[in-house]
Write a protein that holds these residues in place. Sequence first.
Motif, PDB file in Angstrom:
ATOM      1  N   TYR A  40       0.844  -1.194   0.000  1.00 10.61           N
ATOM      2  CA  TYR A  40       0.000   0.000   0.000  1.00 10.61           C
ATOM      3  C   TYR A  40       0.877   1.241   0.000  1.00 10.61           C
ATOM      4  O   TYR A  40       1.964   1.246   0.586  1.00 10.61           O
ATOM      5  N   VAL A  41       0.391   2.289  -0.648  1.00 12.49           N
ATOM      6  CA  VAL A  41       1.140   3.539  -0.734  1.00 12.49           C
ATOM      7  C   VAL A  41       1.243   4.135   0.665  1.00 12.49           C
ATOM      8  O   VAL A  41       0.253   4.285   1.366  1.00 12.49           O
ATOM      9  N   THR A  45       1.610  11.158  -1.963  1.00 10.45           N
ATOM     10  CA  THR A  45       1.580  10.979  -3.415  1.00 10.45           C
ATOM     11  C   THR A  45       2.806  10.185  -3.834  1.00 10.45           C
ATOM     12  O   THR A  45       3.930  10.557  -3.493  1.00 10.45           O
ATOM     13  N   ASP A  47       4.899   8.715  -7.052  1.00  8.81           N
ATOM     14  CA  ASP A  47       5.106   8.756  -8.499  1.00  8.81           C
ATOM     15  C   ASP A  47       5.610   7.411  -8.994  1.00  8.81           C
ATOM     16  O   ASP A  47       6.463   6.777  -8.370  1.00  8.81           O
ATOM     17  N   ALA A  60       2.624   7.492 -13.921  1.00  9.52           N
ATOM     18  CA  ALA A  60       1.387   7.358 -13.139  1.00  9.52           C
ATOM     19  C   ALA A  60       1.647   7.890 -11.737  1.00  9.52           C
ATOM     20  O   ALA A  60       2.799   8.067 -11.333  1.00  9.52           O
ATOM     21  N   THR A  61       0.578   8.140 -11.007  1.00  8.04           N
ATOM     22  CA  THR A  61       0.672   8.621  -9.633  1.00  8.04           C
ATOM     23  C   THR A  61      -0.390   7.914  -8.802  1.00  8.04           C
ATOM     24  O   THR A  61      -1.519   7.741  -9.266  1.00  8.04           O
ATOM     25  N   TYR A  62      -0.012   7.496  -7.599  1.00 10.69           N
ATOM     26  CA  TYR A  62      -0.947   6.857  -6.681  1.00 10.69           C
ATOM     27  C   TYR A  62      -0.985   7.641  -5.377  1.00 10.69           C
ATOM     28  O   TYR A  62      -0.016   8.299  -5.006  1.00 10.69           O
ATOM     29  N   GLY A  63      -2.100   7.539  -4.661  1.00 12.81           N
ATOM     30  CA  GLY A  63      -2.288   8.261  -3.416  1.00 12.81           C
ATOM     31  C   GLY A  63      -2.180   7.360  -2.200  1.00 12.81           C
ATOM     32  O   GLY A  63      -2.197   6.126  -2.303  1.00 12.81           O
ATOM     33  N   GLU A  66      -3.483   3.468  -1.313  1.00 10.70           N
ATOM     34  CA  GLU A  66      -3.925   2.699  -2.474  1.00 10.70           C
ATOM     35  C   GLU A  66      -3.140   1.397  -2.556  1.00 10.70           C
ATOM     36  O   GLU A  66      -1.943   1.357  -2.277  1.00 10.70           O
ATOM     37  N   ILE A  68      -1.185  -1.634  -4.302  1.00 16.24           N
ATOM     38  CA  ILE A  68      -0.284  -1.722  -5.453  1.00 16.24           C
ATOM     39  C   ILE A  68       0.208  -3.164  -5.596  1.00 16.24           C
ATOM     40  O   ILE A  68       0.680  -3.754  -4.626  1.00 16.24           O
ATOM     41  N   THR A  82       0.532  -0.881 -13.260  1.00 12.92           N
ATOM     42  CA  THR A  82      -0.225   0.364 -13.361  1.00 12.92           C
ATOM     43  C   THR A  82      -1.513   0.062 -14.133  1.00 12.92           C
ATOM     44  O   THR A  82      -1.733  -1.071 -14.563  1.00 12.92           O
TER      45      THR A  82
END
Length: 186
Positions: A40-41, A45, A47, A60-63, A66, A68, A82
């Motif tokens: 998880y992120v 943010t 990258d 792509a960018t994840y918050g 999230e 993964i 992604t």
Amino acid sequence: MKRFFIATLFIVACTQKPAPVASDTNAADPAQRPAIDVQYVAVPTMDVHARADGAAPVIATYGLTEAISILEKKGEWSLVRTFDGAGWVKSADMMTGAELDKIAAGATPRFYVAPRQIPFNARGEILLQAKVNTDGSVIDVTPVKNTTGSAALAVANADALKEAKFYPLVDKGTRKTFVYEHRVIY
């Protein structure tokens, strides 16, 4: 009769399609690989880069929080799936499910970027109250207490707190605003 049976077997064997040879789709398209882990992120943010290099283009960018899918690990970098392929992220920017559960259970504000320290030769305490938005940015700071005798020191600490950044608080998948009390002791 024996010859007829052998001839029939030979004809049947020759007319059947050969068994398909397994192809390695992983080599052609890394996004088709099975995931080796899910993490998880852990940063507000994250990258995703085209290559395992911080200077590579961001694809792509994840918050925060999230999920993964991890496809490969290579040093301090991880190859992740992604929406439309795969890319590289810093492994340190992710956390395990157990770490996510621990953070969610506590719902305690944590600094992503801590306020800078203001050096000053004084004695006392400054208590500041900060309003923090859903992104973790400090939007307002109010002095609550100042026993140092220096108004300028309280203002300097308030300004430093305004520059700080928090991990967003997430409750049941929704980011929350919150009020944080920041205590500085001299």
